[in-house]
Design a protein around this motif. Structure first.
Motif, PDB file in Angstrom:
ATOM      1  N   TRP A  51       0.828  -1.211   0.000  1.00 30.30           N
ATOM      2  CA  TRP A  51       0.000   0.000   0.000  1.00 30.30           C
ATOM      3  C   TRP A  51       0.859   1.256   0.000  1.00 30.30           C
ATOM      4  CZ3 TRP A  51      -4.694   1.385  -1.199  1.00 30.30           C
ATOM      5  CH2 TRP A  51      -5.196   2.603  -0.742  1.00 30.30           C
TER       6      TRP A  51
ATOM      7  N   HIS B  78      -1.404  -4.529  -9.488  1.00 29.64           N
ATOM      8  CA  HIS B  78      -2.202  -5.705  -9.868  1.00 29.64           C
ATOM      9  C   HIS B  78      -3.355  -5.933  -8.874  1.00 29.64           C
ATOM     10  CE1 HIS B  78      -3.234  -9.650 -11.384  1.00 29.64           C
ATOM     11  NE2 HIS B  78      -2.971 -10.201 -10.202  1.00 29.64           N
ATOM     12  N   ILE B  79      -3.093  -5.710  -7.574  1.00 35.37           N
ATOM     13  CA  ILE B  79      -4.128  -5.976  -6.561  1.00 35.37           C
ATOM     14  C   ILE B  79      -4.675  -4.676  -5.953  1.00 35.37           C
ATOM     15  CG2 ILE B  79      -3.121  -8.219  -6.001  1.00 35.37           C
ATOM     16  CD1 ILE B  79      -2.047  -6.929  -3.408  1.00 35.37           C
ATOM     17  N   LYS B  80      -4.453  -3.563  -6.648  1.00 34.58           N
ATOM     18  CA  LYS B  80      -4.870  -2.258  -6.100  1.00 34.58           C
ATOM     19  C   LYS B  80      -6.357  -2.238  -5.764  1.00 34.58           C
ATOM     20  CE  LYS B  80      -5.964   0.997  -8.814  1.00 34.58           C
ATOM     21  NZ  LYS B  80      -6.027   2.056  -9.846  1.00 34.58           N
ATOM     22  N   GLU B  81      -7.200  -2.707  -6.645  1.00 35.99           N
ATOM     23  CA  GLU B  81      -8.639  -2.675  -6.401  1.00 35.99           C
ATOM     24  C   GLU B  81      -9.022  -3.560  -5.210  1.00 35.99           C
ATOM     25  OE1 GLU B  81     -10.696  -0.632  -7.773  1.00 35.99           O
ATOM     26  OE2 GLU B  81      -9.069   0.177  -9.009  1.00 35.99           O
ATOM     27  N   ASN B  82      -8.331  -4.677  -5.061  1.00 37.59           N
ATOM     28  CA  ASN B  82      -8.595  -5.553  -3.917  1.00 37.59           C
ATOM     29  C   ASN B  82      -8.191  -4.881  -2.606  1.00 37.59           C
ATOM     30  OD1 ASN B  82      -9.539  -7.574  -5.610  1.00 37.59           O
ATOM     31  ND2 ASN B  82      -7.554  -8.588  -5.764  1.00 37.59           N
ATOM     32  N   MET B  83      -7.077  -4.160  -2.629  1.00 31.43           N
ATOM     33  CA  MET B  83      -6.644  -3.441  -1.429  1.00 31.43           C
ATOM     34  C   MET B  83      -7.628  -2.339  -1.072  1.00 31.43           C
ATOM     35  SD  MET B  83      -2.455  -3.185  -1.471  1.00 31.43           S
ATOM     36  CE  MET B  83      -2.325  -2.301  -3.019  1.00 31.43           C
TER      37      MET B  83
ATOM     38  N   ASP C 260     -10.846  -2.296  -1.803  1.00 28.76           N
ATOM     39  CA  ASP C 260     -12.047  -2.943  -1.276  1.00 28.76           C
ATOM     40  C   ASP C 260     -11.841  -3.393   0.171  1.00 28.76           C
ATOM     41  OD1 ASP C 260     -13.343  -2.563  -3.667  1.00 28.76           O
ATOM     42  OD2 ASP C 260     -12.909  -4.584  -4.437  1.00 28.76           O
ATOM     43  N   PHE C 261     -10.622  -3.801   0.481  1.00 24.99           N
ATOM     44  CA  PHE C 261     -10.318  -4.249   1.835  1.00 24.99           C
ATOM     45  C   PHE C 261     -10.361  -3.082   2.824  1.00 24.99           C
ATOM     46  CE2 PHE C 261      -7.339  -5.062   5.289  1.00 24.99           C
ATOM     47  CZ  PHE C 261      -7.713  -6.333   5.707  1.00 24.99           C
TER      48      PHE C 261
ATOM     49  N   ALA D 146      -9.917 -12.169   5.666  1.00 30.76           N
ATOM     50  CA  ALA D 146      -9.900 -11.321   4.465  1.00 30.76           C
ATOM     51  C   ALA D 146      -8.474 -10.927   4.112  1.00 30.76           C
ATOM     52  CB  ALA D 146     -10.754 -10.083   4.705  1.00 30.76           C
TER      53      ALA D 146
ATOM     54  N   LEU E 197      -6.331 -12.029   0.726  1.00 29.74           N
ATOM     55  CA  LEU E 197      -5.773 -10.994  -0.158  1.00 29.74           C
ATOM     56  C   LEU E 197      -4.288 -11.212  -0.406  1.00 29.74           C
ATOM     57  CD1 LEU E 197      -6.059  -8.333  -1.689  1.00 29.74           C
ATOM     58  CD2 LEU E 197      -5.716  -7.129   0.475  1.00 29.74           C
TER      59      LEU E 197
END
Length: 449
Positions: free
Chosen positions: A388, A416-421, A423-424, A441, A445
């Protein structure tokens, strides 16, 4: 000669009666007179009383107002009224009411909204609490305090997993105005696993007090809470008393073996109230207008929370600290960071983007998370914070198209996982996330494909 002896005996009787607190017989109560009134400070002479004593001052209409001894000046005592000074005049009569300020506390106050004197603000009769505690609170030997070993579930995913709080920990919620501080407090109030919640609304606008209770706290949060409200139009003495009363309630429930969550909004307003009192009685300013008493009172107040003795209860305290002008080097912010067991910083930039709760992970830390969470979870949390932080530091570079994929492995994966972070970290204020769900969760992730 006989008259002189009789007069001396009467004087001794009066002095002993005052010292012992026996004020039932008005004929034996000694009186003083107001000699001077400057602003909110009242000088009186003719009384020998101690610091913190509550006095009654008679107005020209015959009514009596309460005031507390806040200092001394040569042969005069310095008092500050709980209300205003209207109706007072030079020569007004002053008499002692109580030797010390006590608080009536108990389970009868649950679900109620009280003022700094413990009187009802919600239109219902004032609760008749049976227990009596000193507003100054007892001092606990640090070697006798229980260790912090249990996690407190606050129902907020990012805090539970990345800034884990223990039962008895003291945390600062550092934020400027309008970045979602009250909403985050309401979430922790409604979703927390604490047995009892004590909320101190000190120095806030009157409109915000009602809005917080009706819109943010709601019936669910209020039922197991005691709310102490001392808004901005209260005297500085009442604001200080409101903060002390909230701590006294928390100490009572801790002594009953409860897991208590104390929310103080805000520590900065408490510092402002003590600044007004200190400057009014002639204390010289030290740093940015704050007298030295502010920097001794705040740590003492913070130390009243924490774990108790003998495995009974605990007070987990969250103190909001207003960073005026978003200045994180403000004296109150600085002393809060040094006295507390960690801080949760809220970011205006994230709030402007609609990211709530707007927790700035780079400026936040829980100093007890290392001893509360398992090693594997700590590794996942560290990995998440690193990814992050990498994304936040390079966000502008990515947005203008100046970053070339493959230059930084961590940044590549963070993108790559920005949207998942996101959302978290983002959570609706009406949707709780329990501790186990938060841990799972984060595991999904970080360890997921």
């Amino acid at each position: 000669m006989t008259e002189s002896v009789s007069l001396a005996n009467d004087l001794i009787s009066t002095r002993l009666n005052v010292i012992s607190g026996g004020l039932e017989n008005p004929a034996t109560v000694s009186f003083g007179t107001v000699s001077r009134i400057v602003g909110m400070t009242i000088e009186a002479k003719g009384l020998m009383i101690s610091l913190g004593t509550i006095c009654l001052i008679q107005t020209h209409s015959g009514l009596e107002i309460e005031a507390q001894v806040v200092g001394f000046k040569e042969d005069a005592i310095l008092l500050m009224p709980f209300g205003g000074t209207q109706g007072l005049e030079s020569g007004a009569r002053v008499r002692q009411k109580d030797h010390s300020d006590m608080a009536l506390v108990g389970y009868e106050a649950l679900g109620r909204v009280l003022d700094a004197r413990g009187e009802a603000l919600d239109g219902l009769p004032t609760p008749k609490c049976s227990a009596s505690l000193s507003l100054t609170g007892p001092s606990i030997n640090p070697m006798l305090r229980d260790p912090i070993e249990e996690i407190l579930d606050v129902g907020v995913r990012s805090i539970n997993s990345l800034l884990t709080i223990g039962c008895g920990q003291r945390i600062g919620l550092i934020a400027g105005s309008g970045v979602g501080k009250s909403v985050l407090l309401s979430m922790m109030t409604r979703f927390s696993s604490a047995d009892v919640i004590v909320i101190g609304l000190i120095g806030e606008r009157g409109r915000e007090v009602k809005a917080f209770i009706e819109e943010n706290l709601g019936t669910q949060g209020l039922n197991r809470s005691v709310v102490i409200a001392s808004p901005a139009d209260s005297s500085p003495l009442l604001r200080m008393r409101g903060a002390s009363l909230a701590h006294s309630f928390a100490e009572y429930f801790r002594s009953e073996g409860k897991k208590v969550l104390l929310l103080m909004d805000s520590l900065t307003r408490v510092a402002h109230a003590q600044r007004e009192i200190g400057l009014a009685i002639g204390e010289p300013p030290a740093v940015k207008g704050y007298p030295s008493s502010v920097f001794s009172i705040l740590p003492k107040m913070i130390e009243r929370s924490g774990t108790g003795i003998g495995g009974l209860g605990s007070i987990t305290a969250i103190y909001t600290v207003l960073a005026e002008g978003d200045d994180l080097n403000d004296p109150v912010v600085d002393i809060a960071r040094s006295a507390l067991d960690g801080q949760i910083a809220l970011s205006r930039d994230l709030a402007d983007e609609g990211h709530f709760p707007a927790i700035d992970l780079q400026g936040s830390i829980s100093r007890l998370m290392q001893v509360l969470q398992a090693k594997q979870h700590l590794q996942r949390a560290t990995r998440f914070r690193k990814l992050w932080a990498t994304y936040q530091q390079n966000k502008d570079l990515v947005q203008v198209g100046a970053y070339e994929m493959g230059s930084n492995t961590d940044l590549d994966y963070a993108l790559h996982i920005k949207e998942n972070m996101l959302d978290f970290l983002i959570q609706d204020m009406n949707e709780p996330c329990e501790l186990d769900q938060s841990v799972q969760a984060l595991e999904g992730l970080i360890d997921g494909d």
